[in-house]
Motif scaffolding. Structure first.
Motif, mmCIF file in Angstrom:
data_model
loop_
_atom_site.group_PDB
_atom_site.id
_atom_site.type_symbol
_atom_site.label_atom_id
_atom_site.label_comp_id
_atom_site.label_asym_id
_atom_site.label_seq_id
_atom_site.Cartn_x
_atom_site.Cartn_y
_atom_site.Cartn_z
ATOM 1 N N ASP A 222 0.823 -1.094 -0.073
ATOM 2 C CA ASP A 222 -0.037 0.154 -0.079
ATOM 3 C C ASP A 222 0.989 1.183 -0.030
ATOM 4 O OD1 ASP A 222 -2.488 0.895 -0.107
ATOM 5 O OD2 ASP A 222 -2.416 1.674 1.839
ATOM 6 N N ASN A 226 0.801 3.870 -3.250
ATOM 7 C CA ASN A 226 0.769 5.379 -2.944
ATOM 8 C C ASN A 226 1.949 6.244 -3.425
ATOM 9 O OD1 ASN A 226 -2.015 5.014 -2.105
ATOM 10 N ND2 ASN A 226 -1.337 4.780 0.276
ATOM 11 N N GLU A 227 3.084 5.692 -3.305
ATOM 12 C CA GLU A 227 4.211 6.464 -3.893
ATOM 13 C C GLU A 227 4.074 6.536 -5.517
ATOM 14 O OE1 GLU A 227 8.174 5.216 -2.823
ATOM 15 O OE2 GLU A 227 7.449 4.878 -0.628
ATOM 16 N N ILE A 229 1.225 6.337 -7.242
ATOM 17 C CA ILE A 229 0.154 7.263 -7.860
ATOM 18 C C ILE A 229 0.804 8.822 -7.309
ATOM 19 C CG2 ILE A 229 -1.924 8.206 -7.120
ATOM 20 C CD1 ILE A 229 -1.987 5.251 -8.316
ATOM 21 N N GLU A 230 1.316 8.930 -6.603
ATOM 22 C CA GLU A 230 2.027 10.511 -6.207
ATOM 23 C C GLU A 230 2.970 10.940 -7.300
ATOM 24 O OE1 GLU A 230 3.943 13.205 -2.695
ATOM 25 O OE2 GLU A 230 3.846 11.126 -2.493
ATOM 26 N N TYR A 411 -2.828 3.469 -11.614
ATOM 27 C CA TYR A 411 -3.773 3.166 -10.886
ATOM 28 C C TYR A 411 -4.273 1.361 -10.892
ATOM 29 C CZ TYR A 411 -4.839 7.840 -9.113
ATOM 30 O OH TYR A 411 -4.939 8.883 -8.385
ATOM 31 N N ALA A 414 -1.369 -0.534 -9.032
ATOM 32 C CA ALA A 414 -1.659 -0.227 -7.467
ATOM 33 C C ALA A 414 -2.980 -0.555 -6.986
ATOM 34 C CB ALA A 414 -1.461 1.291 -7.388
ATOM 35 N N LYS A 416 -6.084 -0.023 -7.332
ATOM 36 C CA LYS A 416 -6.706 0.975 -7.190
ATOM 37 C C LYS A 416 -8.028 1.129 -8.080
ATOM 38 C CE LYS A 416 -3.841 3.085 -4.232
ATOM 39 N NZ LYS A 416 -4.175 2.790 -2.669
#
Length: 441
Positions: A222, A226-227, A229-230, A411, A414, A416
């Motif tokens: 997780d 998130n890294e 996506i950023e 995404y 990830a 998502k």
């Protein structure tokens, strides 16, 4: 373990020296009680040796580092659903013990298929309750399973092990009739037990599937996701043309040991962006198929499919590393016999296409017979084709579509976008590789 036939409804009988599990088909499983048998001792010895030699560690490491993948076609549909529910329903408070127990039972069955995973107690002492063909799951748990699951942070378990849970220690075989109150996906766990004991699913592939889902939901994943996506959101301005995004997709695939799967995911991600733009109107995108799912069994034509009124109208199949596709054309001609409304069937490869007069003639014949447009194109050609369709529809411009494609891809990896792209292979290595590639740009 002995079997006999009788006409009866499903129930459990408990005698002084045995238990009997009567099934609806008339089959009866008989579980004698008493000190552990010599056959059981040999099985348990083999199981312990495998655990001691790093069976579970190696399996997790190979999945984590993309050195292994899951053959989903060898896992029963019932088991797939049950494993997903086990993972999705676990919280910080409930369901963790059943995850740990399922990992152990799947491991036992993968190592020793003849060992019953219903019988969770075994002892050489006459003073202790024991099934003569059982296995001491508490011992295996404390020494080999919980320490490994804790090591990789896959499930938050007490160091003493999940088998300390009293509700898992009742002196009854694990079956659909096991009455102890359990918190979590109880029915799904018992369903997995029944599938394994009925030889309806492959134990090793089912175990790898469960571990894959745990890896994808782990905290470490997780954080990395998130890294990624950023990083994507920060770098979007650099990816506003078709060549920009195609370049990063190819770079990412080339660095991975599973580039073929990433080609499918990349293509599906572009179609996600295209359909979300409104280009195709009421036509929808079918969710991404699981790796190695049996196309005929699942009614698929290709990897990426567009659906209208419930029917496949357009299909694209990713063929990584393949330049000559005559055999694939023949296969798809058989598949489309079950799909009356399909209009376009295509193959997409990442290498230069080997075109011959024979193949061209076969495509012409197939189009004439089936009334379907057949195409064989490279990944670059296909990507430009989809972009041109979207841009000409006036629903989206090149820059916005390019950015949406990269975002959809990131995404998806990830985890998502599981509703449209339910990837069940471990994605950690893919996420790390893409993050590294973007940071190097």
């Amino acid at each position: 373990m002995k079997y006999k036939k009788t006409e009866t409804e499903r129930h459990l009988r408990v005698f002084e020296d045995r238990s009997e599990y009567h099934k609806t088909d008339g089959t009866v499983e008989i579980f004698p009680e008493g000190v552990i048998s010599n056959d059981a001792k040999r099985r348990i010895k083999a199981i312990k040796e495998e655990f001691e030699n790093g069976f579970l560690d190696k399996l997790i490491e190979d999945l984590r580092n993309a050195k292994s993948t899951v053959d989903i076609s060898r896992i029963s549909t019932t088991t797939q659903v049950s494993i997903k529910n086990l993972v999705e329903l676990v919280t910080s408070e409930v369901g963790r013990a059943l995850i740990g127990l399922s990992v152990m039972q799947l491991s036992i069955k993968a190592i020793s298929p003849s060992q019953s995973i219903r019988l969770h107690k075994a002892s050489a002492s006459k003073g202790s309750f024991s099934w003569s063909e059982g296995v001491s799951m508490r011992t295996l748990d404390k020494n080999y399973v919980t320490p490994v699951l804790r090591k990789y942070n896959l499930v938050k378990l007490n160091a003493d092990g999940f088998m300390m849970t009293r509700s898992l220690a009742e002196n009854y075989p694990y079956s659909d009739l096991y009455k102890a109150q359990l918190r979590g996906a109880r029915e799904d766990w018992l369903s997995i037990v029944e599938e394994l004991e009925s030889n309806k699913t492959d134990a090793l592939e089912s175990l790898k599937y469960l571990v894959s889902l745990l890896l994808n939901s782990a905290h470490e994943f997780d954080v990395k996701a998130n890294e990624l996506i950023e990083e994507v959101n920060n770098k979007l301005k650099k990816y506003k043309t078709i060549p920009n995004v195609i370049g990063i997709m190819k770079l990412h695939a080339d660095k991975s040991d599973y580039a073929a799967r990433l080609l499918e995911i990349s293509m599906h991600s572009l179609m996600q962006a295209a359909t979300e733009s409104g280009t195709f109107g009421d036509i929808t995108l079918k969710p991404l198929s699981q790796m190695r799912s049996a196309n005929k069994k699942h009614g698929n034509i290709g990897d990426i499919e567009l659906i209208e009124n419930g029917d496949i109208v357009e299909s694209w199949d990713a063929k990584y590393g393949k330049s000559y596709l005559r055999e694939e054309v023949e296969e798809v001609c058989e598949k489309i016999l079950d799909h009356d409304n399909v209009q376009v069937v295509g193959f997409v490869t990442n290498v230069e296409i080997q075109r011959t007069q024979e193949l061209d003639k076969r495509l012409d014949d197939a189009m004439a017979v089936h009334g379907v447009k057949f195409l064989i194109v490279t990944f670059d050609e296909w990507s430009n084709m989809i972009f041109n369709r979207c841009i000409s529809s006036k629903m989206v411009n090149e820059e916005d579509l390019a950015k949406s494609w990269l975002k959809s891809y990131a995404y998806t990896l990830a985890q998502k976008k599981r509703k449209i792209a339910p990837i069940d292979e471990p994605c950690m290595e893919w996420v790390k590789l893409l993050l590294s590639a973007l940071r190097a740009e």
